[in-house]
Design a protein around this motif. Structure first.
Motif, PDB file in Angstrom:
ATOM      1  N   VAL A  11      37.370 128.377  68.626  1.00 24.71           N
ATOM      2  CA  VAL A  11      37.195 127.550  67.431  1.00 24.71           C
ATOM      3  C   VAL A  11      37.021 126.093  67.832  1.00 24.71           C
ATOM      4  O   VAL A  11      36.175 125.376  67.286  1.00 24.71           O
ATOM      5  CB  VAL A  11      38.397 127.718  66.478  1.00 24.71           C
ATOM      6  CG1 VAL A  11      38.197 126.880  65.217  1.00 24.71           C
ATOM      7  CG2 VAL A  11      38.586 129.179  66.100  1.00 24.71           C
ATOM      8  N   GLY A  12      37.822 125.628  68.807  1.00 25.52           N
ATOM      9  CA  GLY A  12      37.726 124.244  69.247  1.00 25.52           C
ATOM     10  C   GLY A  12      36.373 123.918  69.844  1.00 25.52           C
ATOM     11  O   GLY A  12      35.789 122.856  69.569  1.00 25.52           O
ATOM     12  N   ALA A  13      35.831 124.829  70.664  1.00 26.44           N
ATOM     13  CA  ALA A  13      34.544 124.576  71.311  1.00 26.44           C
ATOM     14  C   ALA A  13      33.413 124.524  70.279  1.00 26.44           C
ATOM     15  O   ALA A  13      32.554 123.629  70.327  1.00 26.44           O
ATOM     16  CB  ALA A  13      34.261 125.657  72.349  1.00 26.44           C
ATOM     17  N   THR A  14      33.428 125.461  69.362  1.00 25.14           N
ATOM     18  CA  THR A  14      32.366 125.472  68.353  1.00 25.14           C
ATOM     19  C   THR A  14      32.506 124.284  67.405  1.00 25.14           C
ATOM     20  O   THR A  14      31.505 123.685  66.986  1.00 25.14           O
ATOM     21  CB  THR A  14      32.385 126.780  67.556  1.00 25.14           C
ATOM     22  OG1 THR A  14      33.717 127.020  67.048  1.00 25.14           O
ATOM     23  CG2 THR A  14      31.985 127.959  68.432  1.00 25.14           C
ATOM     24  N   PHE A  15      33.750 123.913  67.066  1.00 26.16           N
ATOM     25  CA  PHE A  15      33.949 122.731  66.238  1.00 26.16           C
ATOM     26  C   PHE A  15      33.409 121.488  66.934  1.00 26.16           C
ATOM     27  O   PHE A  15      32.801 120.616  66.295  1.00 26.16           O
ATOM     28  CB  PHE A  15      35.438 122.554  65.930  1.00 26.16           C
ATOM     29  CG  PHE A  15      35.748 121.362  65.060  1.00 26.16           C
ATOM     30  CD1 PHE A  15      35.720 121.465  63.681  1.00 26.16           C
ATOM     31  CD2 PHE A  15      36.062 120.125  65.622  1.00 26.16           C
ATOM     32  CE1 PHE A  15      36.000 120.364  62.874  1.00 26.16           C
ATOM     33  CE2 PHE A  15      36.335 119.021  64.837  1.00 26.16           C
ATOM     34  CZ  PHE A  15      36.306 119.144  63.452  1.00 26.16           C
ATOM     35  N   THR A  16      33.610 121.414  68.215  1.00 23.27           N
ATOM     36  CA  THR A  16      33.129 120.258  68.973  1.00 23.27           C
ATOM     37  C   THR A  16      31.606 120.189  68.961  1.00 23.27           C
ATOM     38  O   THR A  16      31.019 119.105  68.824  1.00 23.27           O
ATOM     39  CB  THR A  16      33.644 120.320  70.417  1.00 23.27           C
ATOM     40  OG1 THR A  16      35.075 120.405  70.399  1.00 23.27           O
ATOM     41  CG2 THR A  16      33.218 119.095  71.200  1.00 23.27           C
ATOM     42  N   VAL A  17      30.960 121.343  69.092  1.00 27.72           N
ATOM     43  CA  VAL A  17      29.492 121.358  68.993  1.00 27.72           C
ATOM     44  C   VAL A  17      29.051 120.822  67.638  1.00 27.72           C
ATOM     45  O   VAL A  17      28.127 120.005  67.535  1.00 27.72           O
ATOM     46  CB  VAL A  17      28.950 122.785  69.214  1.00 27.72           C
ATOM     47  CG1 VAL A  17      27.456 122.844  68.916  1.00 27.72           C
ATOM     48  CG2 VAL A  17      29.215 123.243  70.648  1.00 27.72           C
ATOM     49  N   GLY A  18      29.738 121.266  66.591  1.00 29.85           N
ATOM     50  CA  GLY A  18      29.406 120.779  65.253  1.00 29.85           C
ATOM     51  C   GLY A  18      29.652 119.288  65.110  1.00 29.85           C
ATOM     52  O   GLY A  18      28.850 118.571  64.493  1.00 29.85           O
ATOM     53  N   ALA A  19      30.772 118.814  65.659  1.00 25.96           N
ATOM     54  CA  ALA A  19      31.094 117.388  65.542  1.00 25.96           C
ATOM     55  C   ALA A  19      30.096 116.525  66.306  1.00 25.96           C
ATOM     56  O   ALA A  19      29.661 115.472  65.830  1.00 25.96           O
ATOM     57  CB  ALA A  19      32.517 117.139  66.040  1.00 25.96           C
ATOM     58  N   VAL A  20      29.726 116.954  67.520  1.00 24.22           N
ATOM     59  CA  VAL A  20      28.744 116.192  68.305  1.00 24.22           C
ATOM     60  C   VAL A  20      27.388 116.200  67.602  1.00 24.22           C
ATOM     61  O   VAL A  20      26.667 115.192  67.580  1.00 24.22           O
ATOM     62  CB  VAL A  20      28.633 116.774  69.727  1.00 24.22           C
ATOM     63  CG1 VAL A  20      27.506 116.104  70.500  1.00 24.22           C
ATOM     64  CG2 VAL A  20      29.955 116.609  70.459  1.00 24.22           C
ATOM     65  N   THR A  21      27.036 117.342  67.005  1.00 29.97           N
ATOM     66  CA  THR A  21      25.792 117.402  66.230  1.00 29.97           C
ATOM     67  C   THR A  21      25.843 116.453  65.053  1.00 29.97           C
ATOM     68  O   THR A  21      24.893 115.702  64.786  1.00 29.97           O
ATOM     69  CB  THR A  21      25.553 118.837  65.734  1.00 29.97           C
ATOM     70  OG1 THR A  21      25.565 119.737  66.834  1.00 29.97           O
ATOM     71  CG2 THR A  21      24.229 118.950  65.008  1.00 29.97           C
ATOM     72  N   LEU A  22      26.957 116.464  64.323  1.00 34.20           N
ATOM     73  CA  LEU A  22      27.113 115.591  63.163  1.00 34.20           C
ATOM     74  C   LEU A  22      27.060 114.121  63.566  1.00 34.20           C
ATOM     75  O   LEU A  22      26.589 113.271  62.800  1.00 34.20           O
ATOM     76  CB  LEU A  22      28.437 115.903  62.469  1.00 34.20           C
ATOM     77  CG  LEU A  22      28.693 115.235  61.116  1.00 34.20           C
ATOM     78  CD1 LEU A  22      27.656 115.661  60.088  1.00 34.20           C
ATOM     79  CD2 LEU A  22      30.101 115.581  60.623  1.00 34.20           C
ATOM     80  N   ALA A  23      27.530 113.817  64.756  1.00 34.54           N
ATOM     81  CA  ALA A  23      27.521 112.440  65.224  1.00 34.54           C
ATOM     82  C   ALA A  23      26.117 111.931  65.529  1.00 34.54           C
ATOM     83  O   ALA A  23      25.916 110.721  65.696  1.00 34.54           O
ATOM     84  CB  ALA A  23      28.398 112.313  66.470  1.00 34.54           C
ATOM     85  N   GLY A  24      25.146 112.826  65.609  1.00 35.15           N
ATOM     86  CA  GLY A  24      23.790 112.396  65.913  1.00 35.15           C
ATOM     87  C   GLY A  24      23.559 112.119  67.379  1.00 35.15           C
ATOM     88  O   GLY A  24      22.742 111.271  67.746  1.00 35.15           O
ATOM     89  N   ILE A  25      24.290 112.851  68.242  1.00 38.47           N
ATOM     90  CA  ILE A  25      24.152 112.665  69.690  1.00 38.47           C
ATOM     91  C   ILE A  25      23.004 113.549  70.190  1.00 38.47           C
ATOM     92  O   ILE A  25      22.959 114.735  69.861  1.00 38.47           O
ATOM     93  CB  ILE A  25      25.454 113.040  70.411  1.00 38.47           C
ATOM     94  CG1 ILE A  25      26.627 112.232  69.845  1.00 38.47           C
ATOM     95  CG2 ILE A  25      25.317 112.835  71.909  1.00 38.47           C
ATOM     96  CD1 ILE A  25      26.536 110.745  70.043  1.00 38.47           C
ATOM     97  N   PRO A  26      22.073 113.016  70.967  1.00 35.63           N
ATOM     98  CA  PRO A  26      20.992 113.861  71.477  1.00 35.63           C
ATOM     99  C   PRO A  26      21.526 114.832  72.521  1.00 35.63           C
ATOM    100  O   PRO A  26      22.534 114.558  73.177  1.00 35.63           O
ATOM    101  CB  PRO A  26      20.022 112.843  72.097  1.00 35.63           C
ATOM    102  CG  PRO A  26      20.849 111.634  72.399  1.00 35.63           C
ATOM    103  CD  PRO A  26      21.944 111.613  71.357  1.00 35.63           C
ATOM    104  N   PRO A  27      20.871 116.013  72.647  1.00 33.60           N
ATOM    105  CA  PRO A  27      19.619 116.424  71.998  1.00 33.60           C
ATOM    106  C   PRO A  27      19.846 117.364  70.821  1.00 33.60           C
ATOM    107  O   PRO A  27      18.983 118.194  70.534  1.00 33.60           O
ATOM    108  CB  PRO A  27      18.906 117.151  73.128  1.00 33.60           C
ATOM    109  CG  PRO A  27      20.037 117.856  73.845  1.00 33.60           C
ATOM    110  CD  PRO A  27      21.235 116.950  73.738  1.00 33.60           C
TER     111      PRO A  27
END
Length: 615
Positions: free
Chosen positions: A353-369
């Motif tokens: 859950v933590g790893a997938t949440f982090t992917v979502g958070a980094v995506t939401l932050a607008g970090i490339p790519p």
């Protein structure tokens, strides 16, 4: 095939609702199976692009059509729905009303599918109403809790007030000459009527998508179950308003004011609600405010003419936000809390859950790519083409997005709190079920891989599918600037959390700018006072007039009875007595003796003779 697409979730959802609790044991598998069929059908209709039209009234049809924009949307809705229902199958135990929940969710999603494929105002209005009703039922799903039931009511009444705009638009379209009520005809209405239609559409869309000043209802929507939040915030109701503005972008552009108003409202919402998200202590409230902000980017794109940009951002946000809400829901089910300070270290405790949440958070932050980096820059390019201040406002909102996403990610990975308070919202199970866990990786993969839209050739293909016109695209320095802004904002938020423990609390922002209190003071209280005044007017004037009329009638009847009845009755009695006496006198000559009759005849003839002589 199009009837099948909208019919499967609507019919299966209704069938699950009818038996009540008797359908609970098989509600989950049936709902998931129906969603798999819906997803397969959505792919087919996206390829075939069918259209249907059924006569509703004379000259007015119920119409559905799949084009490029709606093809992308039906697949997005089906994918997110499947992930959410798989997650829900692991969250709702046998003691829950599973059939009611899954039934409402399917009907809710079916209404969204009708919304995105509607080609006439009639079909749009029907689906719009069903979505509103289902949102009320799902937000207040645990209706025995008065607070949750109240939240459902607030959300329903707020969106219903804005929905009146759609009825205004339909009436103005009819009056202006769009007799068939085709959505494609609205931009060709004459001046005046077109402005009224645009005003109604903007009002309805802003309310449904929780844009300023309607944003507060989305905070209340957090009282619903986590799967409801994931679906409502990502691919259905909240996205419906933004989708409507993207669909009717030609109407906005055809007016002198609507597109500009929509663009600035979207940018202001993205900025203001981004600030609200940054200071939230409740993880679901942070994600809710983030939804308002990210939908603000879609609304900005619609106002700036960036249909492809707004559509891409809608898809990327749907995958990302459903992932984040489901991850938050998994922790809520396991630990019984959604309070961020008490969720410190939770990503270490539940690593998937933590790893997938982090992917979502980094995506939401607008970090490339990742995806939102690409789609957000397309929106900002459309904003820059319209206005430099609008672009700068959007860029500031993007910085806030990076900051609140980084803050959430750092908190869930930081060292656990020494004495966390769990089970404050519900009794936690201390585990994440396989159903919940398995729903997250596909969404995380989708949220990351949609970033391929940053490749120019891929973007050109996507834009050609969803939009008919040329749209501005970012140049290298825009990508570089937005990346730098996102990294700096995310790094600053992470540094504050590491050094100070968390960002400082600002009460006004934490309370969603006090929007609900303002709505109560500025709208609800005056409306209630007006209603009370009208009720008193009705009691004292309208109803009082009826009662006074009845009293006067009763009094008049009593007067007539007391004053006139005796004289009328006496006259009738006197007449009857007179005729009775005349009758007795008339019987006297009837003796039966012939000589009496002759004598009477002589008397009568003599009287007649005298009369003739006199006259």
């Amino acid at each position: 095939m199009l009837w099948l697409l909208v019919g499967i979730p609507l019919v299966v959802g209704t069938v699950l609702l009818l038996p009540g609790r008797r359908a609970d044991p098989y509600a989950g598998p049936v709902a998931i199976g129906a969603t798999v069929l819906t997803l397969a059908t959505s792919i087919l209709v996206a390829v075939e692009r069918p259209a249907i039209s059924v006569a509703y009234l004379k000259g007015v049809a119920f119409g559905l059509r799949v084009d490029g924009l709606s093809a992308v949307m039906v697949i997005t809705v089906a994918v997110v729905l499947l992930a959410v229902l798989v997650f829900a199958a692991g969250e709702f135990g046998p003691e829950e009303a599973r059939a009611r929940f899954f039934g409402f969710m399917l009907v809710f999603a079916g209404a969204m599918l009708v919304t995105v494929t509607a080609s006439t105002v009639v079909a749009l209005l029907m689906a719009w109403e069903v979505m509103g009703a289902m949102s009320y039922a799902l937000i207040g799903f645990w209706w025995r809790d008065a607070g949750r039931a109240s939240s459902g009511t607030v959300a329903f009444l707020t969106t219903r007030a804005a929905d009146l705009g759609l009825y205004l638009a339909a009436g103005a379209a009819l009056a202006g000459g769009a007799g068939a009520l085709e959505l494609s005809e609205l931009a060709r209405l004459p001046d005046g009527w077109r402005d009224v239609v645009a005003a109604g559409v903007v009002l309805a869309a802003m309310g449904k998508s929780a844009q300023l000043p309607f944003s507060f209802w989305l905070s209340r929507a957090m009282d619903g179950p986590s799967p409801v939040s994931a679906l409502l915030h990502s691919a259905t109701m909240v996205a419906a308003g933004a989708y409507l503005l993207l669909r009717l972008e030609p109407l906005l552009s055809a007016t002198a004011w609507a597109a500009v108003l929509v663009a600035w409202l979207g940018a202001l919402t993205a900025l203001a609600l981004g600030a609200v998200a940054l200071v939230q202590r409740d993880l679901k409230q942070l994600l809710a405010a983030s939804t308002c902000a990210q939908v603000g980017f879609m609304v900005l794109a619609a106002g700036a003419g960036g249909v492809a940009a707004g559509s891409a951002h809608l898809v990327a946000h749907a995958l990302t936000k459903s992932l984040l809400f489901l991850a938050a829901g998994a922790w809520l089910a396991a630990l019984g809390t959604k309070n961020l300070p008490d969720l410190r270290g939770v990503a270490r405790r539940y690593p998937v859950v933590g790893a997938t949440f982090t992917v979502g958070a980094v995506t939401l932050a607008g970090i490339p790519p990742l995806s939102i980096w690409a789609t957000k820059d397309e929106v900002l390019a459309a904003a820059l083409h319209e206005s430099t201040p609008l672009y700068l406002l959007g860029l500031a909102a993007a910085a806030l997005s990076a900051a609140y996403a980084a803050r959430a990610a750092v908190l869930v990975w930081s060292a656990p709190a020494p004495d966390p308070e769990w089970d404050t919202d519900r009794q936690g199970t201390r585990r994440v079920s396989p159903w919940q866990r398995n729903a997250l990786p596909p969404l995380a993969a989708g949220a990351a891989l949609v970033g391929v839209l940053a490749v120019h050739s891929v973007w050109s293909e996507f834009a050609a599918i969803v939009s008919d016109g040329e749209e501005p695209t970012p140049v290298w320095w825009e990508y570089l600037l937005s990346t730098a802004v996102a990294l700096i904002a995310a790094g600053a938020a992470a540094a504050v959390v590491w050094q100070r423990g968390d960002v400082p609390m600002q009460q006004r922002l934490g309370e969603w700018l006090g929007l609900e209190a303002l709505a109560r003071a500025g709208v609800a209280v005056p409306a209630q006072r007006t209603a009370e005044m009208l009720a008193r007017f009705d009691d004292r004037v309208v109803d009082g007039g009826v009662r006074a009329t009845a009293a006067v009638g009763t009094s008049f009847a009593g007067t007539v009875d007391a004053r006139l009845e005796w004289s009328v009755e006496a006259t009738v009695r006197a007449l009857a007595e007179g005729f009775r006496k005349l009758g007795r006198l008339a019987r006297r000559p009837q003796t039966g003796q012939l000589h009496h009759y002759y004598a009477q005849a002589v008397v009568v003839l003599a009287a007649l003779a005298v009369l003739l002589v006199v006259l």
